[in-house]
Motif scaffolding. Structure first.
Motif: not given
Length: 437
Positions: A183-185, A189, A241-242, A246-247, A250
């Motif tokens: 998940r984001p964060n 990356s 992003e949160d 979206y996650s 992707r």
């Protein structure tokens, strides 16, 4: 390259019913209450030999009566950025609403194929009413009834005709594809940058369109693999992003195009519902798994007891599949990132394990004799023989029995556990088939 079809529309137009029909499941809960689908649903559809993924966006629960709040706009934008085709569902009984016009306005700006799907068309009179949806400016509306299934065949013919052709990437055979998901964060990356960072040694970058995956070849320190990176990791997105949706969108891309998934968890937040969603995507796609607990440098107490508690919590949430490696690392300080690569490579090689039929029967038949499948209605079930199927994507085993239909899921798990105890298949999913002798 897997195609992704997103179903968008306001609450209660029948998105979940259509999703269940296309994926031949009852995964999405169907109810007359608007906003029942809060989680994103994801499944596969096969039509005329073409397979594609379907996402039911759901989740458009708006607390106030304001039409078309920001959340819905974000959902539609994400769907148009990530999907290959958008099915825009509307309801013939309510006609064109302000919400529909707002969604149509966003969809008209995209270059994607958009199909207007008019649902709840149960008789010929209602087909005439569907003509008003021409005013959305998105081409011919397709009339269906997702409850009875009428019109869905014609809809699927149109979807398949608009799918991108399955062009194979120019990738070398036998080189593993690793995808970093989470998940984001959670630090995806950072981990990718740590792998291919400043002193990177990239041999090739093979890119498709912006919505396809990018393969970065990493050839350094004895490791050689493709890093499957959905374009979005590199591309600054208009969408915040949160956003959970979206996650997931992707992740679907990256997971489908990989051999091994490196699932990132955040050590400071533990395991959350979103992590489980992504884990289930990995399982559905039969991909190998390495779990990386990132940000381990931020945890003060690193005792064995804490590590054990963490591992138990992860295994409990992801049961019954628990045979996967867990690595405690930090992408920021680069602690154990090579261990991540080593483990991912081992897990990839486990997919290729071949076990001889003689050895398999020597080990498993005595265990099966000691713990046979429970008898049903006075009938004794006997497993006579087993072997590994050749040329399969993941290790697949077939057991021949006199009454295969009576063997329960729990016994299949027993057989799987015994195979895992005797051969190294860590991180790798396996298939168990029971056939008639």
């Amino acid at each position: 390259m897997a195609n992704l079809v997103a179903i968008v529309g306001r609450p209660n137009v029948g998105k979940s019913t259509l999703f269940n029909r296309l994926t031949k499941t009852r995964q999405a809960i169907v109810s007359d209450t608007a906003g029942t689908t809060r989680d994103r649903q994801y499944g596969k559809c096969d039509w005329n030999g073409r397979e594609f993924s379907v996402v039911d966006t759901g989740g458009w629960v708006v607390k106030s009566d304001d039409i078309f709040e920001e959340e819905i706009r974000k959902q539609v934008i994400i769907a148009t950025e990530e999907a290959d085709i958008v099915l825009f569902m509307v309801d013939v009984q309510t006609g064109v609403t302000d919400w529909d016009e707002d969604v149509a306005q966003i969809l008209r700006r995209t270059k994607l194929p958009v199909i207007v799907v008019v649902n709840k068309v149960d008789n010929n009179n209602q087909q005439y009413s569907a003509a008003e949806f021409y005013k959305l400016g998105l081409g011919d509306p397709i009339c269906i009834s997702s409850v009875s299934g009428s019109g869905t065949g014609d809809l699927l013919d149109i979807v398949v005709s608009k799918l991108k052709s399955d062009t194979d990437e120019i990738l070398e055979e036998g080189i593993p594809r690793f995808a970093v998901v989470g998940r984001p964060n959670a630090g995806k990356s950072s981990l990718i940058n740590a792998f291919i960072g400043e002193n990177r040694n990239i041999v090739t970058e093979i890119a498709g369109t912006t919505r396809d995956s990018i393969y970065t070849r990493y050839d350094k320190f004895g490791f050689d693999f493709y890093l499957v990176d959905t374009a979005g990791i590199r591309r600054k997105n208009k969408v915040t992003e949160d956003l959970e949706f979206y996650s997931v969108m992707r992740s679907i891309r990256a997971i489908e195009n990989s051999d091994v998934c490196i699932l990132m968890l955040d050590a400071t937040r533990g395991i959350e519902a979103q992590d489980i969603n992504i884990f289930q995507l990995i399982q559905k796609n039969n991909k190998s798994l390495v779990v990386v607990v990132n940000k381990w440098d931020l945890v003060e107490d690193k005792s064995q007891e804490v590590i054990k508690t963490f591992e138990d919590a992860i295994h409990n949430r992801m049961a019954p599949f628990t045979d996967f490696p867990i690595i405690f690392a930090s992408a920021l300080t680069k602690q154990r990132i090579f261990k991540v690569l080593e483990t991912a490579k081992e897990v990839y090689l486990n997919r290729k394990v071949k076990i001889g039929t003689t050895k398999l029967n020597e080990v498993l038949l005595p265990l099966i004799e000691a713990y046979p499948p429970p008898s049903i209605k006075g009938k004794y079930i006997k497993i006579k023989y087993c072997s590994q199927l050749p040329n399969t994507q993941i290790p697949s085993f077939v057991f021949y029995a006199n009454l295969p239909q009576y063997i329960k899921e729990t016994y299949r798990r027993f057989l799987e556990n015994k195979i895992r105890e005797n051969w190294t298949l860590t991180g790798c999913p396996i298939n168990i088939f029971i056939r008639h002798k």
